[in-house]
Design a protein around this motif. Structure first.
Motif, mmCIF file in Angstrom:
data_model
loop_
_atom_site.group_PDB
_atom_site.id
_atom_site.type_symbol
_atom_site.label_atom_id
_atom_site.label_comp_id
_atom_site.label_asym_id
_atom_site.label_seq_id
_atom_site.Cartn_x
_atom_site.Cartn_y
_atom_site.Cartn_z
ATOM 1 N N UNK A 156 12.311 -0.229 -4.318
ATOM 2 C CA UNK A 156 11.013 -0.752 -3.880
ATOM 3 C C UNK A 156 10.118 0.446 -3.599
ATOM 4 N N UNK A 157 8.813 0.252 -3.767
ATOM 5 C CA UNK A 157 7.863 1.325 -3.477
ATOM 6 C C UNK A 157 6.505 0.708 -3.205
ATOM 7 N N UNK A 158 5.714 1.407 -2.422
ATOM 8 C CA UNK A 158 4.383 0.876 -2.156
ATOM 9 C C UNK A 158 3.577 1.780 -1.259
ATOM 10 N N UNK A 159 2.407 1.286 -0.928
ATOM 11 C CA UNK A 159 1.559 1.984 0.040
ATOM 12 C C UNK A 159 0.706 0.960 0.760
ATOM 13 N N UNK A 160 0.168 1.396 1.896
ATOM 14 C CA UNK A 160 -0.799 0.569 2.607
ATOM 15 C C UNK A 160 -2.031 1.425 2.781
ATOM 16 N N UNK A 163 -8.634 1.111 4.764
ATOM 17 C CA UNK A 163 -10.011 1.349 4.359
ATOM 18 C C UNK A 163 -10.877 0.241 4.928
ATOM 19 N N UNK A 164 -11.980 -0.085 4.254
ATOM 20 C CA UNK A 164 -12.782 -1.229 4.708
ATOM 21 C C UNK A 164 -11.910 -2.475 4.896
ATOM 22 N N UNK A 165 -10.902 -2.618 4.029
ATOM 23 C CA UNK A 165 -9.842 -3.600 4.273
ATOM 24 C C UNK A 165 -8.515 -2.838 4.373
ATOM 25 N N UNK A 166 -7.535 -3.474 5.026
ATOM 26 C CA UNK A 166 -6.181 -2.924 4.999
ATOM 27 C C UNK A 166 -5.412 -3.674 3.922
ATOM 28 N N UNK A 167 -4.955 -2.938 2.891
ATOM 29 C CA UNK A 167 -4.289 -3.576 1.753
ATOM 30 C C UNK A 167 -2.920 -2.958 1.525
ATOM 31 N N UNK A 168 -1.917 -3.817 1.422
ATOM 32 C CA UNK A 168 -0.552 -3.369 1.141
ATOM 33 C C UNK A 168 -0.273 -3.624 -0.335
ATOM 34 N N UNK A 169 0.207 -2.600 -1.019
ATOM 35 C CA UNK A 169 0.468 -2.704 -2.458
ATOM 36 C C UNK A 169 1.943 -2.408 -2.684
ATOM 37 N N UNK A 170 2.604 -3.275 -3.449
ATOM 38 C CA UNK A 170 4.059 -3.249 -3.480
ATOM 39 C C UNK A 170 4.611 -3.497 -4.877
ATOM 40 N N UNK A 171 5.720 -2.812 -5.192
ATOM 41 C CA UNK A 171 6.516 -3.216 -6.353
ATOM 42 C C UNK A 171 8.000 -3.230 -5.982
ATOM 43 N N UNK A 172 8.679 -4.264 -6.491
ATOM 44 C CA UNK A 172 10.145 -4.278 -6.399
ATOM 45 C C UNK A 172 10.706 -4.303 -7.824
ATOM 46 N N UNK A 173 9.878 -3.858 -8.783
ATOM 47 C CA UNK A 173 10.294 -3.822 -10.178
ATOM 48 C C UNK A 173 9.863 -5.044 -10.960
#
Ligand code: AHG
Ligand code: MN
Ligand code: MN
Length: 334
Positions: A156-160, A163-173
């Protein structure tokens, strides 16, 4: 009805069999920690979180108060759940083994707790980057060597991005999904699925002030872009450089582009500025999962076998055709 991060993860577990329950728990905990960091970031001067901490990390960089706060939030949230064996962070010299008083799990978590430190005090987007590995089965007592796995081994990998919004971006493949923090509900809500990066772009991101230090293929590539419509590329390029990798990568996942932080002659023994294991690897997997490409100019980043936890790497990632061109220019040079 809106899909929460929890529901998305349950579906990844139950219907798609992509993730086991412990990994789902781990990702929920990381998301909860990011929520905590987001609140601290939002308070800014009112929360006394701005400014330097009067200390340095293992890489000799001055730590900001928020670098340390974010690191602590991630450790405290993740150490007791039983899903992790150990953690590694940009802000810690060596690995943090889960203390004996808690059960040890099968996963390893790596993070850059606060990316874009130079932007904290000026109210520009910053973020948290994370990468999850499985502890090798042979390992009994977890050690730093267990972390030295190529990026393609990530589960799994991602970031949060804060910014103007808080966005979590994710991949589990299974592609890339984006979740926006709903502050009233206190939960991350799925706002974009199957993110795709356009293969072509007219937008590049590089710190141009380093131009005189670059290697020839990098200078050649950027010179072509700068020549615009009348040059060999036959089109005008625009430039963006936030100086927070999370924000630059988020823009690229949203509308395409190419991001570069290449090796340069300022410090010839350093392979680059960015760290392989908790910056380049998670970002490269997200980019590939969205149809983009990520190399160090010569090879695929996810294929690099790490030899050190804090090792650095040259990075070029984003829209496929541009990254391929940048990489080909290095190959014709060799
Ligand atoms: P960090 O704040 O975690 O040390 O990372 C900063 C990185 C990255 O986010 C960004 O792309 C780059 O450093 C900016 O570097 P310059 O200040 O050289 O532009
Ligand atoms: Mn960083
Ligand atoms: Mn950082």
């Amino acid at each position: 009805m809106a899909t929460s991060l929890s529901r998305y993860l349950v579906e990844q577990q139950r219907a798609k069999h992509h993730i086991p329950p412990e990994l789902r728990l781990l990702l929920e905990v990381v998301a909860r920690a990011c929520k905590g960091i987001s609140h601290a970031v939002n308070k800014g001067a009112l929360g006394g979180v701005l400014g330097s901490a009067q200390s340095e990390n293992v890489q000799g960089e001055v730590q900001k108060k928020l670098d340390i706060i974010a690191n602590e939030v991630l450790i405290e949230a993740n150490e007791w759940g039983g899903h992790l064996a150990a953690m590694a962070s940009e802000e810690m010299d060596s690995i943090y083994v889960v203390p004996n008083r808690y059960p040890q799990g099968e996963y390893l978590l790596l993070f850059d707790p606060l990316d874009g430190s130079s932007n904290i005090d000026v109210n520009v987007s910053i973020g948290t980057i994370f990468s999850v590995l499985k502890k090798p089965e042979s390992a009994e007592k977890v050690s730093e060597a267990d972390f030295l796995q190529a990026g393609q081994a990530q589960v799994a990998a991602g970031y949060c991005v804060y910014g103007p919004q808080t966005t979590l971006v994710l991949t589990v493949g299974d592609g890339v999904a984006m979740f926006t923090l709903d502050r009233e509900q206190g939960s991350f809500v799925l706002t974009e699925e199957n993110v795709r990066i356009p293969e072509d772009t007219r937008e590049f991101a590089i710190n141009m002030s380093n131009m005189r230090h670059w290697d020839k293929p990098v200078t050649d590539y950027i010179t072509e872009c700068l020549a615009g419509k009348d040059g060999p590329r036959g089109k005008d390029f625009n430039m963006r450089w936030v100086a927070s990798m999370v924000a630059d990568v988020h823009r690229i996942l949203t509308r395409g582009g190419i991001f570069m932080y290449p090796w340069d002659k300022r410090d010839p023994d350093k392979p680059g500025k960015l760290r392989l294991m908790y910056e380049a690897n998670p970002m490269s997997w997200l980019i590939e999962q969205a149809g983009g490409m990520a190399t160090n100019g010569r090879e695929r980043i996810l294929d690099i076998q790490p030899t050190q936890l804090h090792q650095r790497v040259s990075v070029c990632l984003g829209s496929k055709n541009e990254v391929a061109r940048f990489t080909a220019m290095h190959q014709s040079e060799a």
